[in-house]
Design a protein around this motif. Structure first.
Motif, mmCIF file in Angstrom:
data_model
loop_
_atom_site.group_PDB
_atom_site.id
_atom_site.type_symbol
_atom_site.label_atom_id
_atom_site.label_comp_id
_atom_site.label_asym_id
_atom_site.label_seq_id
_atom_site.Cartn_x
_atom_site.Cartn_y
_atom_site.Cartn_z
ATOM 1 N N ARG A 34 -3.483 41.902 20.615
ATOM 2 C CA ARG A 34 -3.115 43.306 20.818
ATOM 3 C C ARG A 34 -1.678 43.566 20.361
ATOM 4 N N TYR A 35 -0.783 42.644 20.716
ATOM 5 C CA TYR A 35 0.608 42.810 20.290
ATOM 6 C C TYR A 35 0.718 42.728 18.773
ATOM 7 N N LEU A 36 0.107 41.733 18.177
ATOM 8 C CA LEU A 36 0.206 41.540 16.724
ATOM 9 C C LEU A 36 -0.358 42.737 15.964
ATOM 10 N N ASP A 37 -1.435 43.295 16.480
ATOM 11 C CA ASP A 37 -2.019 44.465 15.826
ATOM 12 C C ASP A 37 -1.115 45.687 15.979
ATOM 13 N N SER A 38 -0.507 45.864 17.142
ATOM 14 C CA SER A 38 0.411 46.990 17.350
ATOM 15 C C SER A 38 1.637 46.857 16.456
ATOM 16 N N ALA A 39 2.153 45.629 16.334
ATOM 17 C CA ALA A 39 3.351 45.391 15.536
ATOM 18 C C ALA A 39 3.062 45.304 14.041
ATOM 19 N N GLY A 40 1.787 45.228 13.677
ATOM 20 C CA GLY A 40 1.430 45.152 12.259
ATOM 21 C C GLY A 40 1.799 43.838 11.615
ATOM 22 N N VAL A 41 1.794 42.755 12.387
ATOM 23 C CA VAL A 41 2.142 41.437 11.843
ATOM 24 C C VAL A 41 0.923 40.859 11.125
ATOM 25 N N THR A 42 1.079 40.588 9.835
ATOM 26 C CA THR A 42 -0.033 40.060 9.046
ATOM 27 C C THR A 42 0.188 38.623 8.594
ATOM 28 N N ARG A 81 9.575 47.097 18.271
ATOM 29 C CA ARG A 81 9.750 47.836 19.530
ATOM 30 C C ARG A 81 8.746 47.479 20.608
ATOM 31 N N TRP A 82 7.730 46.708 20.283
ATOM 32 C CA TRP A 82 6.610 46.549 21.204
ATOM 33 C C TRP A 82 6.863 45.513 22.290
ATOM 34 N N ASN A 83 6.327 45.801 23.472
ATOM 35 C CA ASN A 83 6.342 44.887 24.606
ATOM 36 C C ASN A 83 5.094 44.019 24.547
ATOM 37 N N LEU A 84 5.285 42.725 24.411
ATOM 38 C CA LEU A 84 4.161 41.800 24.321
ATOM 39 C C LEU A 84 3.235 41.902 25.529
ATOM 40 N N LYS A 85 3.777 42.189 26.709
ATOM 41 C CA LYS A 85 2.950 42.268 27.911
ATOM 42 C C LYS A 85 2.082 43.527 27.959
ATOM 43 N N ASP A 86 2.501 44.564 27.265
ATOM 44 C CA ASP A 86 1.758 45.833 27.291
ATOM 45 C C ASP A 86 2.082 46.610 26.014
ATOM 46 N N PRO A 87 1.438 46.283 24.901
ATOM 47 C CA PRO A 87 1.808 46.866 23.605
ATOM 48 C C PRO A 87 1.212 48.248 23.344
ATOM 49 N N ARG A 88 1.419 49.153 24.297
ATOM 50 C CA ARG A 88 1.039 50.542 24.102
ATOM 51 C C ARG A 88 2.276 51.358 23.756
ATOM 52 N N ASN A 89 2.083 52.447 23.036
ATOM 53 C CA ASN A 89 3.206 53.282 22.608
ATOM 54 C C ASN A 89 3.542 54.298 23.699
ATOM 55 N N LEU A 90 4.030 53.770 24.835
ATOM 56 C CA LEU A 90 4.340 54.604 25.987
ATOM 57 C C LEU A 90 5.629 54.116 26.638
ATOM 58 N N ASP A 91 6.419 55.053 27.167
ATOM 59 C CA ASP A 91 7.580 54.652 27.964
ATOM 60 C C ASP A 91 7.132 53.797 29.150
ATOM 61 N N ALA A 92 6.005 54.150 29.748
ATOM 62 C CA ALA A 92 5.496 53.435 30.909
ATOM 63 C C ALA A 92 5.057 52.018 30.579
ATOM 64 N N ALA A 93 4.858 51.738 29.296
ATOM 65 C CA ALA A 93 4.513 50.382 28.854
ATOM 66 C C ALA A 93 5.751 49.583 28.483
ATOM 67 N N TYR A 94 6.923 50.206 28.610
ATOM 68 C CA TYR A 94 8.211 49.567 28.356
ATOM 69 C C TYR A 94 8.392 49.131 26.900
ATOM 70 N N ARG A 95 7.826 49.906 25.980
ATOM 71 C CA ARG A 95 8.144 49.634 24.582
ATOM 72 C C ARG A 95 9.543 50.183 24.315
ATOM 73 N N LEU A 96 10.234 49.567 23.399
ATOM 74 C CA LEU A 96 11.630 49.898 23.152
ATOM 75 C C LEU A 96 11.795 51.203 22.383
ATOM 76 N N SER A 97 12.887 51.885 22.672
ATOM 77 C CA SER A 97 13.338 53.003 21.852
ATOM 78 C C SER A 97 14.708 52.631 21.301
ATOM 79 N N PHE A 98 14.790 52.430 19.992
ATOM 80 C CA PHE A 98 16.052 52.070 19.362
ATOM 81 C C PHE A 98 16.858 53.347 19.123
ATOM 82 N N VAL A 99 17.977 53.460 19.827
ATOM 83 C CA VAL A 99 18.813 54.657 19.773
ATOM 84 C C VAL A 99 20.018 54.390 18.883
ATOM 85 N N GLY A 100 20.310 55.345 18.001
ATOM 86 C CA GLY A 100 21.422 55.176 17.071
ATOM 87 C C GLY A 100 20.912 54.953 15.664
#
Length: 298
Positions: A34-42, A81-100
């Motif tokens: 799930r993480y690899l697919d969200s991150a697009g790692v091929t 940006r993805w959280n390996l434990k919960d790779p959903r695109n949600l703040d509640a899933a704790y995926r990162l937001s890179f600011v700047g």
């Protein structure tokens, strides 16, 4: 009962899963996939390395102690940006937001804040009091850069309730600068969970800033700081500030009551937040991390 279990097993196999969280056929753990697919790692070598890491975390019992794991794979903000434990695109899933606007992303160096002025950070969206209190909690940050000439006071991981009040602070500082402003703590590494950087924290000098840094609290009287599983320092003072706060934890900066302070320019190749880890758990985590890092060429 046996017919129910057979039906569950057939359902999981039909949909590419087993009862043990492994994709049937190719041996990939479902969480790794799930993480690899969200991150697009091929890259298959990288995919295998992450799969091995996840399996190792699960087989050793560490997986459940981590709330967020950021392997920083790929070479874009979207892949890292993805959280390996919960790779959903949600703040509640704790995926990162890179600011700047001055972040850069490199397959070898990881997520790299601006090296000259700082100013960038990543919001994990994890509140400091996510566990209710902070008597059992760890922070980790890994870098492949040996930066020893910084002139600014920077945080690699940080959150505190208010701008100037460091009570109930979470902090990980790989290395303080050699400047008078932090005297007499120049060149020290600092980890704090509860009392703030210069209160009931741990600090000691390190000569090389590469590797996996972990600060971990397992009780009100046990706070430890590790580099590559080697104990840098510890503190057994009784911590009474354990309520945490609603301020979210930042990577590469300190969230000081909603104000961004002490932005880092130290590249990040891996980070995590979770429950407190024992010495042996830190050692196991480091072993799995180092194998993963080597396998993907970092």
């Amino acid at each position: 009962m046996k017919y129910i279990l057979t039906a569950i097993l057939l359902f999981n196999v039909a949909f590419g899963q087993s009862l043990f969280g492994v994709v049937a056929g190719d041996g990939f753990d479902i969480d790794a996939r799930r993480y690899l697919d969200s991150a697009g790692v091929t890259n298959q070598t990288h995919r295998n390395a992450l799969n091995t890491f996840v399996k190792g975390m699960k087989s050793t019992g560490l997986w459940s102690k981590f709330l967020a794991i950021y392997p920083m794979m790929g070479s874009t903000s979207n892949s890292m940006r993805w959280n390996l434990k919960d790779p959903r695109n949600l703040d509640a899933a704790y995926r990162l937001s890179f600011v700047g606007s001055d972040w850069s992303f490199d397959a070898t160096l990881g997520a790299v804040p601006n090296k000259s002025t700082g100013g960038s950070y990543a919001n994990t969206f994890i509140p400091s009091n996510v566990y209710g209190d902070i008597t059992s909690m760890h922070l980790s940050y890994a870098s492949s850069e040996n930066l020893n000439n910084l002139t600014n006071y920077v945080f690699e991981v940080g959150a505190r309730p208010n701008f100037s009040d460091n009570i109930n602070e979470l902090s990980l500082v790989v290395k303080l600068p050699n400047v008078a402003a932090v005297s007499p703590n120049q060149n020290l590494s600092v980890g704090g969970i509860g009392g703030g950087v210069f209160a009931l924290s741990t600090w000691n000098a390190v000569s090389d800033t590469r590797g996996l840094f972990v600060t971990t609290r397992t009780s009100t009287t046990s706070l430890k700081f590790f580099q590559n599983a080697n104990l840098i320092s510890s503190n057994t003072g009784t911590e009474t500030n354990t309520t945490g706060s609603t301020r979210t934890i930042y990577l590469a900066a300190l969230n000081a009551g909603g104000t961004t302070l002490h932005t880092s320019n130290r590249a990040c190749i891996f980070a995590s937040v979770g429950l407190g880890l024992s010495d042996s758990e830190v050692s196991t985590y480091n072993t799995l991390f180092q194998a993963f890092k080597t396998a993907i060429g970092r």
